[in-house]
Write a protein that holds these residues in place. Structure first.
Motif, PDB file in Angstrom:
ATOM      1  N   GLY A 131       0.735  -1.170  -0.128  1.00 51.48           N
ATOM      2  CA  GLY A 131      -0.220  -0.101  -0.194  1.00 51.48           C
ATOM      3  C   GLY A 131       0.457   1.593   0.042  1.00 51.48           C
ATOM      4  N   SER A 132       2.584   1.284   0.535  1.00 47.86           N
ATOM      5  CA  SER A 132       3.281   2.304   0.106  1.00 47.86           C
ATOM      6  C   SER A 132       3.845   2.947  -1.221  1.00 47.86           C
ATOM      7  N   TYR A 133       3.242   1.962  -2.206  1.00 44.92           N
ATOM      8  CA  TYR A 133       4.025   1.836  -2.850  1.00 44.92           C
ATOM      9  C   TYR A 133       3.435   1.565  -4.464  1.00 44.92           C
TER      10      TYR A 133
ATOM     11  N   ILE B 179       8.824   5.733   2.165  1.00 47.45           N
ATOM     12  CA  ILE B 179       7.163   5.842   2.693  1.00 47.45           C
ATOM     13  C   ILE B 179       6.715   4.494   3.521  1.00 47.45           C
ATOM     14  N   SER B 180       6.625   4.302   4.756  1.00 47.48           N
ATOM     15  CA  SER B 180       5.965   3.542   5.092  1.00 47.48           C
ATOM     16  C   SER B 180       5.389   3.460   6.550  1.00 47.48           C
ATOM     17  N   LYS B 181       4.305   3.547   6.746  1.00 45.83           N
ATOM     18  CA  LYS B 181       2.520   3.857   7.214  1.00 45.83           C
ATOM     19  C   LYS B 181       3.731   2.649   8.864  1.00 45.83           C
ATOM     20  N   SER B 182       4.237   1.223   8.519  1.00 47.55           N
ATOM     21  CA  SER B 182       4.882   1.357  10.281  1.00 47.55           C
ATOM     22  C   SER B 182       5.272   1.352  10.934  1.00 47.55           C
ATOM     23  N   GLY B 183       6.814   2.015   9.594  1.00 51.49           N
ATOM     24  CA  GLY B 183       7.951   2.192  10.157  1.00 51.49           C
ATOM     25  C   GLY B 183       9.142   0.897  10.088  1.00 51.49           C
ATOM     26  N   THR B 184       8.262   0.405   9.943  1.00 51.35           N
ATOM     27  CA  THR B 184       9.628  -0.886  10.232  1.00 51.35           C
ATOM     28  C   THR B 184       9.402  -1.983   9.133  1.00 51.35           C
TER      29      THR B 184
END
Ligand code: PA5
Length: 450
Positions: free
Chosen positions: A83-85, A140-145
């Motif tokens: 979803g971040s791509y 871009i990363s919602k969780s960041g992990t």
């Protein structure tokens, strides 16, 4: 004003009218549940309001940051996965020319992607390509992990730091992530990167109309305000009424669920424009990750026609009769191209001389639809007037509303994704991540590893 339009006439031979009407009743109810925010996953419904919550001020900020990065970069690397791509890639591919940005220049940078795989060869080639370029990074990363983008970011940040001063590196990185949680957010705070927030109540695959998609689309030089205008119009159409005649999303949700119940568990999204290949990839994630739960759900597949008529065409026409098609039909092409007359006609093509190539493509589409109907493949048709920002905005919101409603008809939570964790647990155990020690032994044994 034209809008995208759904045509389900051609499924009538496969679905008795009565069954569709019954589903309409269910959809009237599910529409209320969705709009009233009382259903499963109701803390992830922020995507429904994005045309309002993404303010003009935010759009202007995105445009100005995009402009600044474009000015200083030959290449911009957009890092993200899932979803971040896929949303950003889908919109950009639908709008950009097919050729021409192989080598970027400041002001007109080339956009490349990373973090969507863990391939050593892909990243090595990318690093080599970037070595002598003035590049920037949007991570871009919602969780960041998430492992894939985190690995790509670490490698490419190192390269950036080896080429530019600390201050310049900082100006060449923008992070799009959660407002307070995750390693990426902490890193951005410590290093002083510019950041954009992904709203808490918008899940990854529903996030294309947040900075997750809007920033890369603006970097690619497209009009994000127009994209949001299309999104808003479709939001009004999908939210205001559940009636089939007024709401293409309820109609689509009903049609595909009716076909599913009649023994068609596979939906093939068909396009006749190579520019739409990634829209299909985005759609597959949206529907696959939202519906495939509790051993239920329509399997989303896709083909690119007429290309795949010469490969998958045989199966679609004649294989196991478990599928239906949703054909995206684009009305007007961006360019007009006529087939020239040839006096010798050695190739025998003079029968279409003088005709627009788009007309030929349309005839291929109509001919195929008829052939597939004859081969017992129900066909839904989605008509898109043309591929511009406005209609892509409409398409996104149409598919999102229909997906949420379809999930509710299936009685699953369309907004979670518990199944995607299973592989991660095994991978972390195999890689010796702290906290996974217990699983490591057992997994290694099951895989016959020493
Ligand atoms: O839709 C989803 O939730 C997923 O596809 C995520 O978008 C994907 O796994 C990437 O996650 P993140 O943005 O946290 O890196």
């Amino acid at each position: 004003m034209q809008h995208i339009e759904l045509d389900i006439q051609r499924i009538s031979a496969f679905i008795p009218e009565q069954e569709l009407r019954q589903l309409q009743q269910d959809l009237l109810h599910q529409h209320q549940v969705l709009l009233g925010k009382t259903g499963k996953g109701n803390d992830f419904l922020g995507w429904m309001d994005l045309p309002q919550t993404i303010t003009n001020q935010l759009l202007e900020k995105i445009k100005s940051d995009a402009e600044q990065l474009r000015k200083i970069s030959e290449v911009i690397v957009v890092i993200g996965i899932g979803g971040s791509y896929l949303g950003a890639k889908a919109v950009i591919e639908a709008l950009r020319p097919h050729f021409g940005d192989e080598v970027g220049i400041p002001g007109k940078p080339r956009l490349v992607y990373a973090g969507q795989n863990i391939s050593s060869d892909y990243l090595s080639d990318l690093i080599k390509y970037l070595e002598d370029k003035s590049f920037s990074i949007v991570v871009i990363s919602k969780s960041g992990t998430t492992t894939e983008p985190a690995v790509a970011f670490r490698l490419l940040k190192n390269l950036l730091e080896s080429k530019f001063s600390r201050e310049e590196t900082k100006d060449r990185i923008i992070a799009v992530t959660d407002k307070s949680r995750g390693a990426l957010k902490s890193m951005a705070d410590i290093e002083g990167y510019r950041t954009y927030e992904i709203p808490d109540d918008v899940g990854g695959r529903f996030s294309v109309l947040t900075p997750v998609g809007l920033l890369p689309v603006a970097l690619a030089g497209f009009d994000i305000s127009r994209l949001m205008e299309g999104a808003e119009i479709m939001q009004q159409m999908c939210a205001s009424s559940a009636l089939f005649e007024e709401n293409p999303a309820t109609l689509y949700a009903a049609a595909r669920n009716a076909l599913y119940r009649r023994g068609k568990p596979i939906e093939v999204l068909v396009n006749y424009e190579p520019a739409l290949q990634y829209l299909s990839e985005w759609w597959k994630q949206l529907y696959g990750e939202s519906e495939g739960k509790e051993h239920r759900g329509i399997f989303p597949a896709s083909v690119n026609f007429t290309t795949d008529l010469h490969s998958m065409g045989q199966y679609l026409q004649d294989g196991l009769r478990v599928l239906f098609e949703t054909v995206i039909s684009v009305g007007k092409s961006k360019h007009s191209l006529q087939i020239p007359e040839d006096k010798d006609n050695l190739d025998g093509l003079n029968f279409i001389a003088g005709k627009e190539l788009q007309h030929v493509n349309h005839m291929a589409e109509l001919g195929t639809i008829l052939a597939h109907l004859d081969g017992e493949v129900p066909v839904i048709r989605l008509i898109v007037p043309e591929l511009n920002e406005f209609y892509i905005g409409e398409l996104i919101v149409f598919f999102e509303f229909a997906c949420a409603l379809s999930g509710y008809v299936l009685d699953v939570n369309p907004f979670d994704q518990p199944g995607v964790e299973a592989y991660k647990k095994n991978m972390f155990a195999l890689l010796g991540k702290k906290g996974f020690e217990q699983e490591t032994l057992e997994i290694r044994k099951r895989l016959n590893l020493q």
